[in-house]
Design a protein around this motif. Structure first.
Motif, mmCIF file in Angstrom:
data_model
loop_
_atom_site.group_PDB
_atom_site.id
_atom_site.type_symbol
_atom_site.label_atom_id
_atom_site.label_comp_id
_atom_site.label_asym_id
_atom_site.label_seq_id
_atom_site.Cartn_x
_atom_site.Cartn_y
_atom_site.Cartn_z
ATOM 1 N N ALA A 72 40.540 47.132 55.747
ATOM 2 C CA ALA A 72 39.446 47.638 54.908
ATOM 3 C C ALA A 72 39.982 48.567 53.826
ATOM 4 N N ALA A 73 40.962 49.406 54.172
ATOM 5 C CA ALA A 73 41.560 50.317 53.188
ATOM 6 C C ALA A 73 42.260 49.520 52.089
ATOM 7 N N ARG A 74 42.973 48.495 52.468
ATOM 8 C CA ARG A 74 43.658 47.655 51.469
ATOM 9 C C ARG A 74 42.644 46.980 50.553
ATOM 10 N N ASN A 75 41.558 46.480 51.145
ATOM 11 C CA ASN A 75 40.511 45.847 50.339
ATOM 12 C C ASN A 75 39.874 46.849 49.387
ATOM 13 N N LEU A 76 39.605 48.047 49.868
ATOM 14 C CA LEU A 76 39.006 49.086 49.033
ATOM 15 C C LEU A 76 39.919 49.444 47.864
ATOM 16 N N ILE A 77 41.195 49.613 48.140
ATOM 17 C CA ILE A 77 42.148 49.952 47.088
ATOM 18 C C ILE A 77 42.250 48.815 46.068
ATOM 19 N N GLY A 78 42.305 47.585 46.556
ATOM 20 C CA GLY A 78 42.358 46.438 45.651
ATOM 21 C C GLY A 78 41.119 46.334 44.785
ATOM 22 N N PHE A 79 39.961 46.560 45.367
ATOM 23 C CA PHE A 79 38.701 46.531 44.634
ATOM 24 C C PHE A 79 38.688 47.616 43.560
ATOM 25 N N THR A 80 39.118 48.818 43.931
ATOM 26 C CA THR A 80 39.153 49.935 42.989
ATOM 27 C C THR A 80 40.108 49.647 41.834
ATOM 28 N N GLN A 81 41.273 49.079 42.149
ATOM 29 C CA GLN A 81 42.226 48.730 41.096
ATOM 30 C C GLN A 81 41.623 47.712 40.130
ATOM 31 N N THR A 82 40.903 46.741 40.665
ATOM 32 C CA THR A 82 40.261 45.732 39.830
ATOM 33 C C THR A 82 39.223 46.368 38.910
ATOM 34 N N LEU A 83 38.409 47.271 39.447
ATOM 35 C CA LEU A 83 37.413 47.958 38.627
ATOM 36 C C LEU A 83 38.076 48.758 37.508
ATOM 37 N N LEU A 84 39.154 49.461 37.827
ATOM 38 C CA LEU A 84 39.855 50.249 36.812
ATOM 39 C C LEU A 84 40.443 49.355 35.727
ATOM 40 N N GLU A 85 41.009 48.219 36.127
ATOM 41 C CA GLU A 85 41.574 47.291 35.146
ATOM 42 C C GLU A 85 40.483 46.713 34.252
ATOM 43 N N LEU A 86 39.351 46.349 34.840
ATOM 44 C CA LEU A 86 38.250 45.813 34.039
ATOM 45 C C LEU A 86 37.718 46.856 33.068
ATOM 46 N N SER A 87 37.594 48.087 33.535
ATOM 47 C CA SER A 87 37.126 49.163 32.661
ATOM 48 C C SER A 87 38.105 49.408 31.526
ATOM 49 N N LYS A 88 39.385 49.378 31.845
ATOM 50 C CA LYS A 88 40.418 49.613 30.835
ATOM 51 C C LYS A 88 40.377 48.540 29.753
ATOM 52 N N HIS A 89 40.190 47.310 30.158
ATOM 53 C CA HIS A 89 40.163 46.197 29.198
ATOM 54 C C HIS A 89 38.891 46.181 28.384
ATOM 55 N N SER A 90 37.814 46.732 28.928
ATOM 56 C CA SER A 90 36.556 46.726 28.180
ATOM 57 C C SER A 90 36.395 48.010 27.344
ATOM 58 N N GLY A 91 37.274 48.970 27.547
ATOM 59 C CA GLY A 91 37.207 50.214 26.813
ATOM 60 C C GLY A 91 36.194 51.198 27.370
#
Length: 67
Positions: A44-63
């Motif tokens: 669950a911790a690995r999934n949470l970290i992966g999900f958070t990383q994905t959100l940060l990457e999407l936010s970064k790409h969208s500005g």
């Protein structure tokens, strides 16, 4: 799931990556009253970290980076 109390007491920015991961695993286990196994909490911790990383990457790409 036993954990050293100092990992819970210290600020997150004072922890190593391993210590922070251990703390996340512990908090996930505690959220479920330790009725899940340590391996399930780790997954669950690995999934949470992966999900958070994905959100940060999407936010970064969208500005739209939120604090």
């Amino acid at each position: 799931m036993a954990i050293d109390q100092t990992l819970l007491d210290r600020k997150a920015d004072e922890l190593t990556q391993t210590e922070l991961f251990t703390r996340i695993v512990y908090k996930i286990g505690r959220k479920y009253d330790f009725r899940i196994s340590e391996m399930e909490a780790i997954a669950a911790a690995r999934n949470l970290i992966g999900f958070t990383q994905t959100l940060l990457e999407l936010s970064k790409h969208s500005g739209n980076v939120e604090p």
